[in-house]
Design a protein around this motif. Structure first.
Motif, mmCIF file in Angstrom:
data_model
loop_
_atom_site.group_PDB
_atom_site.id
_atom_site.type_symbol
_atom_site.label_atom_id
_atom_site.label_comp_id
_atom_site.label_asym_id
_atom_site.label_seq_id
_atom_site.Cartn_x
_atom_site.Cartn_y
_atom_site.Cartn_z
ATOM 1 N N PHE A 273 0.938 -1.312 0.101
ATOM 2 C CA PHE A 273 -0.103 -0.098 -0.041
ATOM 3 C C PHE A 273 0.857 1.180 -0.058
ATOM 4 O O PHE A 273 0.410 2.215 0.155
ATOM 5 C CB PHE A 273 -0.749 -0.031 1.308
ATOM 6 C CG PHE A 273 -2.218 -1.054 1.245
ATOM 7 C CD1 PHE A 273 -3.268 -0.547 0.645
ATOM 8 C CD2 PHE A 273 -1.959 -2.174 1.684
ATOM 9 C CE1 PHE A 273 -4.222 -1.584 0.329
ATOM 10 C CE2 PHE A 273 -3.034 -3.187 1.536
ATOM 11 C CZ PHE A 273 -4.113 -2.652 0.927
ATOM 12 N N TYR A 276 0.263 4.963 -1.311
ATOM 13 C CA TYR A 276 -0.641 5.885 -1.071
ATOM 14 C C TYR A 276 -0.120 6.707 0.091
ATOM 15 O O TYR A 276 0.434 6.230 1.136
ATOM 16 C CB TYR A 276 -1.999 5.089 -0.296
ATOM 17 C CG TYR A 276 -2.666 4.231 -1.397
ATOM 18 C CD1 TYR A 276 -3.269 4.689 -2.631
ATOM 19 C CD2 TYR A 276 -2.572 2.736 -1.370
ATOM 20 C CE1 TYR A 276 -3.814 3.867 -3.685
ATOM 21 C CE2 TYR A 276 -3.167 2.078 -2.245
ATOM 22 C CZ TYR A 276 -3.812 2.446 -3.282
ATOM 23 O OH TYR A 276 -4.263 1.462 -4.172
ATOM 24 N N TYR A 278 -1.624 8.379 3.009
ATOM 25 C CA TYR A 278 -2.805 8.474 3.879
ATOM 26 C C TYR A 278 -2.988 9.665 4.789
ATOM 27 O O TYR A 278 -3.903 9.935 5.349
ATOM 28 C CB TYR A 278 -3.258 7.297 4.828
ATOM 29 C CG TYR A 278 -3.306 6.121 3.978
ATOM 30 C CD1 TYR A 278 -4.543 5.754 3.394
ATOM 31 C CD2 TYR A 278 -2.265 4.988 3.827
ATOM 32 C CE1 TYR A 278 -4.470 4.640 2.876
ATOM 33 C CE2 TYR A 278 -2.502 3.996 3.028
ATOM 34 C CZ TYR A 278 -3.809 3.807 2.530
ATOM 35 O OH TYR A 278 -3.773 2.408 1.671
ATOM 36 N N ARG A 389 -11.179 -5.451 6.329
ATOM 37 C CA ARG A 389 -9.980 -5.284 5.313
ATOM 38 C C ARG A 389 -8.893 -4.689 5.897
ATOM 39 O O ARG A 389 -8.993 -3.850 6.770
ATOM 40 C CB ARG A 389 -10.575 -4.377 4.211
ATOM 41 C CG ARG A 389 -11.702 -4.782 3.428
ATOM 42 C CD ARG A 389 -12.230 -3.700 2.474
ATOM 43 N NE ARG A 389 -12.558 -2.483 2.803
ATOM 44 C CZ ARG A 389 -13.900 -2.162 3.066
ATOM 45 N NH1 ARG A 389 -14.883 -2.990 3.133
ATOM 46 N NH2 ARG A 389 -14.320 -1.178 3.502
ATOM 47 N N ILE A 390 -7.445 -4.735 5.055
ATOM 48 C CA ILE A 390 -6.404 -3.802 5.633
ATOM 49 C C ILE A 390 -6.874 -2.415 5.474
ATOM 50 O O ILE A 390 -7.155 -1.994 4.374
ATOM 51 C CB ILE A 390 -5.321 -4.194 4.716
ATOM 52 C CG1 ILE A 390 -4.986 -5.836 5.014
ATOM 53 C CG2 ILE A 390 -4.018 -3.568 5.198
ATOM 54 C CD1 ILE A 390 -3.893 -6.437 4.340
ATOM 55 N N GLY B 45 -7.624 2.867 -7.181
ATOM 56 C CA GLY B 45 -8.747 2.976 -5.984
ATOM 57 C C GLY B 45 -9.972 3.355 -6.813
ATOM 58 O O GLY B 45 -10.134 3.140 -7.836
ATOM 59 N N ASP B 68 -8.625 4.290 -1.477
ATOM 60 C CA ASP B 68 -7.548 3.215 -1.987
ATOM 61 C C ASP B 68 -8.378 1.957 -2.730
ATOM 62 O O ASP B 68 -9.399 2.018 -2.497
ATOM 63 C CB ASP B 68 -6.226 2.858 -0.869
ATOM 64 C CG ASP B 68 -6.924 2.240 0.039
ATOM 65 O OD1 ASP B 68 -8.161 1.554 0.081
ATOM 66 O OD2 ASP B 68 -6.083 1.885 1.070
ATOM 67 N N LYS B 69 -7.313 1.089 -2.937
ATOM 68 C CA LYS B 69 -7.982 -0.103 -3.411
ATOM 69 C C LYS B 69 -8.747 -1.025 -2.658
ATOM 70 O O LYS B 69 -9.486 -1.753 -2.926
ATOM 71 C CB LYS B 69 -6.921 -1.172 -4.311
ATOM 72 C CG LYS B 69 -5.646 -1.320 -3.242
ATOM 73 C CD LYS B 69 -4.504 -2.094 -3.812
ATOM 74 C CE LYS B 69 -3.260 -2.304 -2.952
ATOM 75 N NZ LYS B 69 -2.200 -2.687 -3.674
ATOM 76 N N ASN B 70 -8.600 -0.655 -1.368
ATOM 77 C CA ASN B 70 -9.197 -1.219 -0.265
ATOM 78 C C ASN B 70 -10.362 -0.499 0.387
ATOM 79 O O ASN B 70 -10.777 -0.668 1.435
ATOM 80 C CB ASN B 70 -8.165 -1.807 0.983
ATOM 81 C CG ASN B 70 -7.695 -3.089 0.963
ATOM 82 O OD1 ASN B 70 -8.131 -3.682 -0.039
ATOM 83 N ND2 ASN B 70 -7.232 -3.547 1.973
ATOM 84 N N LEU B 71 -10.954 0.640 -0.328
ATOM 85 C CA LEU B 71 -11.663 1.308 -0.009
ATOM 86 C C LEU B 71 -11.514 2.258 1.133
ATOM 87 O O LEU B 71 -12.257 2.803 2.061
ATOM 88 C CB LEU B 71 -13.146 0.770 0.192
ATOM 89 C CG LEU B 71 -13.500 -0.163 -0.888
ATOM 90 C CD1 LEU B 71 -14.646 -1.049 -0.389
ATOM 91 C CD2 LEU B 71 -14.305 0.852 -1.870
ATOM 92 N N ASN B 72 -10.153 2.533 1.873
ATOM 93 C CA ASN B 72 -9.778 3.370 2.734
ATOM 94 C C ASN B 72 -9.599 4.672 2.260
ATOM 95 O O ASN B 72 -9.141 5.004 0.861
ATOM 96 C CB ASN B 72 -8.216 3.129 3.298
ATOM 97 C CG ASN B 72 -8.320 1.544 3.885
ATOM 98 O OD1 ASN B 72 -9.297 1.209 4.792
ATOM 99 N ND2 ASN B 72 -7.639 0.643 3.525
#
Lengths: 427, 499
Positions: A273, A276, A278, A389-390, B45, B68-72
């Motif tokens: 990840f 990204y 965040y 989910r992560i 994403g 993101d790809k995990n919906l965060n």
């Protein structure tokens, strides 16, 4: 010898099994519905038509949601917890005439350190309280706090404020005029919405301080140690900082290296990840400013200032009875997480306990049960209901490793693990 | 009704009820939820867009959230565009920035000036105008602001009066940061002196290829780039003399511009050659091959499909065709030469999968167009697997209920296992034989190592009061937006595929 051991384990499991009484459940449901009807009779006549309508509606909605939770078996009716909790409540009631007589305690399967009191006098205690708190005096402090909210009528007051914000003629006019704006109406609406949230948060925070004060006097009048109020609050701070973490990578290789399914390194692979950033995400509304609860430290400071006799933080040993309940709650953390459909976290807790060599057989058995449920959920494409989910920003490394492992497994791996741990443990 | 339900829900993938209250006014009007792919077609994403309304007489504001790809949540921001813009299409450019491309509705005037796209730096959340490169007088310049339709038309008229031709060019920024420029002299009714120029990342010219030197109203040459990498550039040169078109495949050395191979496309009839590379042709490439795929246009109509395959290592070029009647009759006895299979239904191509071994798999759906008194209808999906010579190996009819007034039940596909295999998804509304209830099902079809497998998942239930809308997700997963009366299940989920 083997027979004796397995008998011992069986009887232990039996001892820790919670009573699932359907008659009690139905009785509680009836009581719950009636108590809301009674509440309506007391509260509604004091209000005008629109408020009355909205209150009725919100009661009905809440009723529906809570009944759904009862139907979903989110509560237990095991006398062992109720006995102690009712003893505490009776002591508080006997020593404090302000406390109404018609309160009823119910135990939720939730494992978090929390409790709440509904406007109809139902006091919900999470089973997690019995695990995380150290003694009955701390439990008394929590019960007293929730009862204080009920005595001060905070639930209804909050509901009325919400209705005023959304349905009063004055507010309806304001919203209408904002909606009529040709430009920047969204900014204007947001500003007002934000200010309402901040005002309400202040009101809720004030409620907390009021409940702290009143509950102090309830405890002070009773046999319970008022110093435990502060200790329970400190425990709560500690609890809030806990994130699922501490699982060693080694444990996967130990637990998931099965005769028919050797451990595979690729199961531990963590998804990337790193692309990204965040830190860019900013909530539009400051969470702390709209929190219904003031910082626990502030509450502690206020209590200590108002009641200088309170000692900062004192420990007190638990009674034998409380210790038994603590163990009962501990042994039911995983079964409860399973019942609450939190299979992922249930497996994580099983692995943590296996790693700590705590009640290994019990946790292996529940590991198998939860993997069976994970397998079923994979078949119907529902697993993400029960397994997180992560979320790299908000999860510990250990938990991310765990989630990666769980999502890396193929459906047939889940089945093999479920089968292995279900057949290993047979009573 | 079921269609209405699906559309309603699709349109509000993450929308919340638009009540007349403060929260909904401040959130604005929900517009779209869309996947964002990077330059390698990998899911980056998701993009969620809201219209916050006008900020002044001529402009409106949009708010968007990137997940993101995990919906965060990664970031959110606001951007102002002309009030005529109805939504924004997000994509990631070669620099890794997110470009927001404005889209207009039908109600624009001739004086409307299309605003520039905006560029969002995903590392800093800074938004600025996205300025494309233009190529003028043999150098790269920033493209000027767009002009209105009225201005452009006036300019064109003026040019036609004053000039014999105008210089025209198109610029492409390539994945390897280099540039491709196509220049031409536009004589208004035809073009001439076209040139393909390859520049390195510092905008230094590396090589060029001139064509269409004798361009006239009757004779023209057009060049389409099929694919490029650091070693080779594959193109199709379409040479038209009067009504006859000759197609050449040209393979260039990307570094020097040397023509490695130039070969005429042969083996098709005249009509087919004339439409060999037209608006329906598609290019595709994987590690081993570059493909051209198109319908087989003939004097009698579309009679199947054609493909050209270029072996990236050996430069071998092969052409194949698949004819409905000739090649599919053994598998679909009722098929005719135009692909009609039964009662006015024909095989409607929905997706094409180009495999690493050079084979092609086709997914079609039986479709009947709407008539004067009939609504359009679809029935079974028909999966056609061919080998590396485009010979049919397997035809699998995936039975499906008749869908009325629905263009297709096909949803989307995804390449898996390092692009070696594929998974595709379609939906169907089926009746349960026992309960007689009709519910939606999601069909998950995998083609792994050449083996076809299908999984069926229930995605709606009248009794349990829920419906899930599938959407594209990261490799090996599917996104399901579930609408459920039970609040705890009313959520977006990311589910791992069981292959």
């Amino acid at each position: 010898m083997l027979f004796f051991l397995s008998y011992l384990m069986y009887s232990q499991e039996k001892e820790y099994k919670l009573k699932n009484d359907t008659i009690e459940k139905e009785n509680f449901k009836t009581y719950f519905k009636q108590s809301y009807l009674d509440l309506e009779k007391v509260v509604l006549p004091n209000h005008q038509a629109e408020v009355k309508k909205q209150l009725k509606e919100s009661f009905a909605n809440f009723n529906k949601e809570f009944i759904e939770e009862i139907d979903d078996d989110q509560f237990i009716y095991d006398g062992r917890f109720l006995e102690l909790a009712n003893e505490i409540l009776d002591e508080l009631k006997n020593k404090n005439s302000l406390i109404p007589k018609d309160l009823k305690i119910i135990i939720s399967k939730q494992t978090v350190l929390n409790a709440y009191c509904l406007p109809n006098g139902i006091l919900v205690l999470n089973m997690g309280l019995f695990y995380w708190l150290e003694n009955e005096d701390q439990l008394a402090a929590i019960i007293a706090h929730e009862v204080a909210h009920k005595v001060l009528n905070h639930g209804i007051k909050s509901q009325l404020k919400y209705i005023e914000d959304n349905y009063s003629d004055k507010n309806k006019k304001i919203v209408k005029s904002i909606a009529k704006n040709q430009t920047k109406k969204s900014d204007k609406a947001f500003e007002l919405f934000k200010s309402q949230l901040y005002t309400n948060a202040k009101m809720y925070q004030k409620h907390e301080y009021e409940a702290d004060s009143l509950s102090y006097s309830f405890i002070k009048n009773s046999k319970f140690d008022s110093n435990q109020i502060i200790t329970s609050m400190r425990l709560s701070i500690q609890y809030d900082s806990i994130k699922p973490e501490g699982l060693d990578k080694k444990i996967y290789k130990e637990v998931f290296n099965l005769p028919l399914l050797p451990f595979q390194e690729k199961w531990l692979k963590i998804e990337d990840f790193s692309q990204y950033n965040y830190d860019l995400y900013k909530e539009k509304i400051n969470k702390d400013s709209v929190s219904s609860h003031p910082e626990m430290e502030l509450r502690i400071n206020k209590l200590e200032k108002n009641y200088p006799s309170l000692l900062g933080s004192t420990s007190k040993p638990a009674s034998f009875g409380f210790k038994k309940l603590e163990k009962l709650a501990e042994m039911n953390i995983v079964p409860n997480l399973t019942d609450l459909e939190n299979y992922g976290y249930a497996i994580y807790v099983c692995l943590l306990n296996i790693q700590r060599e705590n009640e290994v057989e019990h946790h292996k058995e529940w590991l198998g049960k939860n993997f069976k449920l994970v397998y079923e959920a994979r078949k119907t494409y529902n697993l993400n209901r029960y397994l997180d989910r992560i979320d790299p920003k908000n999860q510990s490394e250990s938990y991310q490793q765990f989630l990666s492992f769980m999502w890396n497994l193929k459906i047939e791996d889940c089945k093999a693990i479920a089968d292995y741990y279900s057949t290993q443990i047979t009573h | 009704m079921r269609k209405l339900l699906f559309i309603l829900i699709l349109n509000s993938l993450v929308a919340t009820a638009q009540n007349f209250n403060l929260a909904s006014i401040s959130n604005g009007e929900y517009l779209i939820f869309s996947a964002i792919f990077d330059q390698n077609q990998k899911l980056y994403g998701y993009f969620s867009l809201y219209d916050l309304g006008k900020v002044n007489a001529t402009e409106k504001e949009f708010e968007f959230v990137i997940l993101d790809k995990n919906l965060n949540k990664i970031l959110s921001n606001k951007v102002v565009f002309a009030k005529e813009i109805i939504y924004l299409v997000p994509y990631i450019n070669v620099d890794g920035n997110l470009v927001l491309s404005p889209q207009v509705g039908y109600n624009i005037t001739k004086d409307f000036v299309m605003p520039r796209s905006k560029k969002l730096d995903l590392k800093t959340n800074v938004i600025e105008d996205y300025i494309f490169y233009c190529y003028e007088d043999n150098q790269f310049v920033d493209c000027p602001e767009n002009k209105s339709f009225r201005e452009k038309r006036a300019e064109l008229r003026k040019s036609k009066r004053e000039k014999e031709y105008i210089d025209d060019s198109d610029v492409w920024r390539l994945k390897n940061n280099n540039f491709l420029v196509l220049t031409k002299k536009d004589y208004f009714k035809y073009t001439k002196d076209n040139e393909l120029i390859y520049f390195d990342q510092y905008k230094k010219e590396m090589w060029s290829f001139k064509y269409n030197l004798d361009g006239s109203k009757k004779n023209t040459e057009a060049l389409n780039v099929m694919h490029y990498n650091d070693d080779k550039l594959y193109a199709i040169l379409r040479s038209k003399i009067k009504e006859d078109i000759t197609n050449y495949i040209i393979i260039f050395d990307t570094k020097t511009g040397t023509i490695i191979k130039k070969e005429e496309v042969k083996g098709f009839e005249k009509v087919t050659l004339n439409s060999y590379d037209n608006s329906t042709s598609m290019y595709y490439n994987n590690d081993n091959y570059v493909f051209l795929f198109n319908y087989l246009y003939t004097k009698s109509g579309v009679m199947g499909y054609l493909t050209t395959k270029i072996n990236k290592k050996t430069n071998e070029i092969t052409h194949h065709k698949l004819e409905y009647e000739k090649n599919l009759k053994n598998f679909l006895p009722k098929i005719n030469k135009l692909g009609y299979v039964e009662n006015g239904y024909y095989l409607n191509l929905k997706d094409v999968f180009f495999m690493e071994d050079g084979s092609i798999k086709l997914l079609t759906e039986k479709f009947k167009a709407a008539g004067q008194y009939n609504r359009m209808k679809t029935t079974d999906m028909v999966f056609i697997a061919t080998n590396s010579n485009f010979e049919v190996e397997l035809v699998k009819t995936l039975e499906k209920e008749k869908s009325k007034n629905e263009y297709s039940d096909y949803m989307f596909s995804q390449e898996i296992n390092d692009k070696k295999d594929v998974v595709f998804f379609y939906k169907d509304f089926q009746k349960d034989d026992e309960t007689k209830d009709k519910n939606w099902f999601l069909f998950i079809n995998t083609l792994i190592n050449g083996a076809f497998n299908q999984e069926q998942v229930t995605i709606s239930s009248k009794n349990d009061k829920y419906i899930s809308i599938p959407y594209i997700a990261k490799e090996g997963y599917i996104l399901l937006r579930e609408y459920n009366e039970k609040e705890k299940y009313n959520e977006i989920r990311l589910e791992r595929l069981n292959y």
